[in-house]
Scaffold this motif. Structure first.
Motif, mmCIF file in Angstrom:
data_model
loop_
_atom_site.group_PDB
_atom_site.id
_atom_site.type_symbol
_atom_site.label_atom_id
_atom_site.label_comp_id
_atom_site.label_asym_id
_atom_site.label_seq_id
_atom_site.Cartn_x
_atom_site.Cartn_y
_atom_site.Cartn_z
ATOM 1 N N HIS A 59 0.838 -1.206 0.000
ATOM 2 C CA HIS A 59 0.000 0.000 0.000
ATOM 3 C C HIS A 59 0.871 1.253 0.000
ATOM 4 O O HIS A 59 0.546 2.253 0.654
ATOM 5 C CB HIS A 59 -0.955 0.012 1.197
ATOM 6 C CG HIS A 59 -1.821 -1.207 1.293
ATOM 7 N ND1 HIS A 59 -2.820 -1.484 0.385
ATOM 8 C CD2 HIS A 59 -1.815 -2.244 2.191
ATOM 9 C CE1 HIS A 59 -3.410 -2.629 0.714
ATOM 10 N NE2 HIS A 59 -2.820 -3.107 1.792
ATOM 11 N N LEU A 60 1.964 1.188 -0.748
ATOM 12 C CA LEU A 60 2.894 2.303 -0.802
ATOM 13 C C LEU A 60 3.000 2.873 -2.218
ATOM 14 O O LEU A 60 2.965 2.130 -3.198
ATOM 15 C CB LEU A 60 4.295 1.863 -0.366
ATOM 16 C CG LEU A 60 4.525 1.574 1.115
ATOM 17 C CD1 LEU A 60 5.944 1.064 1.331
ATOM 18 C CD2 LEU A 60 4.275 2.820 1.952
ATOM 19 N N SER A 61 3.136 4.174 -2.271
ATOM 20 C CA SER A 61 3.501 4.856 -3.510
ATOM 21 C C SER A 61 4.694 5.750 -3.201
ATOM 22 O O SER A 61 4.759 6.351 -2.126
ATOM 23 C CB SER A 61 2.347 5.715 -4.041
ATOM 24 O OG SER A 61 1.234 4.913 -4.384
ATOM 25 N N ALA A 68 -1.018 10.363 -2.858
ATOM 26 C CA ALA A 68 -0.690 9.013 -3.307
ATOM 27 C C ALA A 68 -1.405 8.661 -4.601
ATOM 28 O O ALA A 68 -0.961 7.775 -5.342
ATOM 29 C CB ALA A 68 -1.044 8.001 -2.214
ATOM 30 N N ASP A 69 -2.506 9.335 -4.892
ATOM 31 C CA ASP A 69 -3.236 9.093 -6.128
ATOM 32 C C ASP A 69 -2.664 9.873 -7.311
ATOM 33 O O ASP A 69 -3.207 9.821 -8.416
ATOM 34 C CB ASP A 69 -4.714 9.435 -5.951
ATOM 35 C CG ASP A 69 -4.936 10.906 -5.556
ATOM 36 O OD1 ASP A 69 -3.933 11.622 -5.338
ATOM 37 O OD2 ASP A 69 -6.104 11.318 -5.464
ATOM 38 N N ARG A 87 1.068 13.737 2.758
ATOM 39 C CA ARG A 87 1.339 13.974 1.342
ATOM 40 C C ARG A 87 2.795 14.404 1.159
ATOM 41 O O ARG A 87 3.489 14.727 2.125
ATOM 42 C CB ARG A 87 0.394 15.046 0.791
ATOM 43 C CG ARG A 87 -1.050 14.575 0.671
ATOM 44 C CD ARG A 87 -1.949 15.637 0.070
ATOM 45 N NE ARG A 87 -2.231 16.720 1.012
ATOM 46 C CZ ARG A 87 -3.005 17.773 0.727
ATOM 47 N NH1 ARG A 87 -3.560 17.861 -0.478
ATOM 48 N NH2 ARG A 87 -3.226 18.705 1.614
ATOM 49 N N THR A 124 8.107 5.856 6.380
ATOM 50 C CA THR A 124 6.694 6.064 6.079
ATOM 51 C C THR A 124 6.019 6.650 7.314
ATOM 52 O O THR A 124 6.573 6.634 8.422
ATOM 53 C CB THR A 124 5.993 4.751 5.701
ATOM 54 O OG1 THR A 124 5.960 3.889 6.858
ATOM 55 C CG2 THR A 124 6.737 4.044 4.568
ATOM 56 N N ASP A 149 3.822 3.269 -8.093
ATOM 57 C CA ASP A 149 2.960 2.404 -7.298
ATOM 58 C C ASP A 149 3.740 1.123 -7.032
ATOM 59 O O ASP A 149 4.002 0.346 -7.949
ATOM 60 C CB ASP A 149 1.659 2.108 -8.037
ATOM 61 C CG ASP A 149 0.682 1.315 -7.183
ATOM 62 O OD1 ASP A 149 1.039 0.201 -6.748
ATOM 63 O OD2 ASP A 149 -0.443 1.794 -6.958
ATOM 64 N N ILE A 206 5.577 9.226 -10.011
ATOM 65 C CA ILE A 206 5.081 8.475 -8.864
ATOM 66 C C ILE A 206 5.104 6.995 -9.215
ATOM 67 O O ILE A 206 4.690 6.593 -10.304
ATOM 68 C CB ILE A 206 3.671 8.954 -8.445
ATOM 69 C CG1 ILE A 206 3.256 8.320 -7.116
ATOM 70 C CG2 ILE A 206 2.637 8.716 -9.532
ATOM 71 C CD1 ILE A 206 2.050 9.015 -6.478
ATOM 72 N N LEU A 240 4.398 7.318 0.375
ATOM 73 C CA LEU A 240 3.049 7.644 0.822
ATOM 74 C C LEU A 240 2.257 6.355 1.008
ATOM 75 O O LEU A 240 2.373 5.426 0.207
ATOM 76 C CB LEU A 240 2.344 8.549 -0.192
ATOM 77 C CG LEU A 240 3.026 9.899 -0.499
ATOM 78 C CD1 LEU A 240 2.214 10.664 -1.535
ATOM 79 C CD2 LEU A 240 3.204 10.719 0.770
ATOM 80 N N THR A 241 1.430 6.301 2.031
ATOM 81 C CA THR A 241 0.612 5.126 2.311
ATOM 82 C C THR A 241 -0.811 5.357 1.833
ATOM 83 O O THR A 241 -1.274 6.479 1.720
ATOM 84 C CB THR A 241 0.602 4.821 3.813
ATOM 85 O OG1 THR A 241 0.079 5.948 4.520
ATOM 86 C CG2 THR A 241 2.003 4.531 4.319
#
Length: 371
Positions: free
Chosen positions: A52-54, A125-126, A101, A321, A68, A66, A369-370
């Protein structure tokens, strides 16, 4: 250009991501601290399961992107003004973790005597990018991100002294402070360096809480009133954990086989500090990195599994993180191999997986980012 360099260094002097920005220990006292032969590259068991990291990745040599981690997909971000091919006056980019962020600070100066433009962006993260603040600074102003905020402290250093500090954006009036270079803003106060001393001050009032002389010493703020101190003359490997509030000093044992330089990465809201030891010629022309974890409550070091390792220093990095995991990205073989590891303190191994190699600047600067 000299003034611009000082401004960039001021923003990067705590937690800098390039070894060249770190205060190096005296090279003349490091004779004999070289390896007999190369070390292995970083390896570990496969990293399995969702992280669940970016990673928001960016540098001054190519536009940011970024990654994923779970899907291994790379997505380009808006350039933020960073050109694909840098020039002498290209913008400078720094990345930090702020409020879940990535805070991207882009600083640009078009000529040696021009005003300095600083723009802050928030990256989610998106992949969403939001412009936060834009500042126009003189060559006599220095900035540092405000603790736990998207705002910025601006220190103005006019000719003749009389320095002031203000929060931007903010309605508070500027307060008088000693003239120096702002460093980390922490829950305990803002660090300010003068070259001869380091001060911890209340940025809202300008009141100096602590002052410590640092002539001939290196001084790295950690959590709150804690700092890591070293000297580079007769004892280049001497480390001391200092508590400024109590005055206590605990001498630490240098844990690594590498003696050239180090960087500190304090765990967010925790007692742990990752210490990255690097050597750009171990053995030359190869480079090596070693990572240890310092528990500031006990003064004890523990080794991060898989290290020391041979890797390209300027294309590799570590970062915490927000949920207290340590992320390691190691590039080796002149860009032919890049692996990412995610480690929870206390874990017996460092699980790793291969990630796309970034040809521009590698992963010398990233924010995990989580979510």
């Amino acid at each position: 250009m000299i003034r611009y360099t000082l401004l960039v260094d001021a923003r990067a002097r705590r937690g800098a991501v390039v070894l060249g920005m770190v205060v190096m220990l005296g090279a003349g006292s490091l004779v004999g601290a070289r390896a007999a032969g190369p070390l292995p590259v970083l390896t570990g068991p496969p990293l399995i399961g969702p992280t669940h990291l970016s990673l928001v990745v960016g540098d001054n040599r190519s536009p940011p992107f970024i990654l994923d981690v779970d899907s291994q997909t790379v997505r380009a971000l808006p350039s933020l003004g960073i050109p694909a091919r840098p020039t002498l006056w290209s913008p400078q980019l720094s990345l930090t973790l702020t409020a879940g962020r990535a805070l991207a600070v882009v600083t640009h100066q078009a000529c040696a005597h021009c005003a300095i433009s600083q723009t802050n962006f928030l990256i989610g993260a998106d992949g969403s990018v939001q412009r936060s603040t834009t500042l126009t600074l003189t060559r006599h102003e220095y900035t540092t991100p405000a603790f736990g905020s998207t705002r910025t402290w601006v220190l103005t250093w006019p000719h003749g002294g009389g320095c002031t500090l203000r929060l931007v954006p903010g309605a508070r009036r500027a307060v008088g402070v000693p003239c120096g270079t702002p460093g980390s803003d922490t829950a305990s106060g803002l660090w300010l360096g003068t070259g001869h001393s380091e001060m911890l001050l209340d940025p809202l009032t300008g009141r100096i809480r602590e002052r410590v002389p640092v002539t001939g010493r290196r001084f790295d703020p950690l959590h709150g009133d804690l700092a890591l101190e070293s000297i580079g003359s007769s004892d280049p490997t001497g480390l001391t954990l200092v508590n400024l509030a109590t005055g206590s000093r605990k001498r630490l044992t240098w844990p690594s086989i590498l003696h050239f330089s180090y960087q500190v990465f304090a765990e967010p809201n925790g007692p742990l500090v990752a210490v990255w030891f690097g050597d750009p010629a171990y053995p030359g022309p190869a480079q090596a990195v070693d990572v240890w974890l310092l528990d500031t409550t006990t003064g004890k070091f523990s080794h991060v599994p898989g290290f020391p390792a041979q890797q390209d220093i300027k294309f590799s990095h570590i970062a915490w993180t927000s949920d207290h995991r340590l992320v390691v990205v190691s590039q080796s073989g002149e860009g032919t191999r890049t692996v990412l590891g995610v480690w929870t303190p206390g874990q017996g191994t460092l699980p790793v997986l291969s990630v796309p190699t970034h040809a521009g600047g590698g992963y010398y600067q990233f924010v995990p980012l989580t979510g």
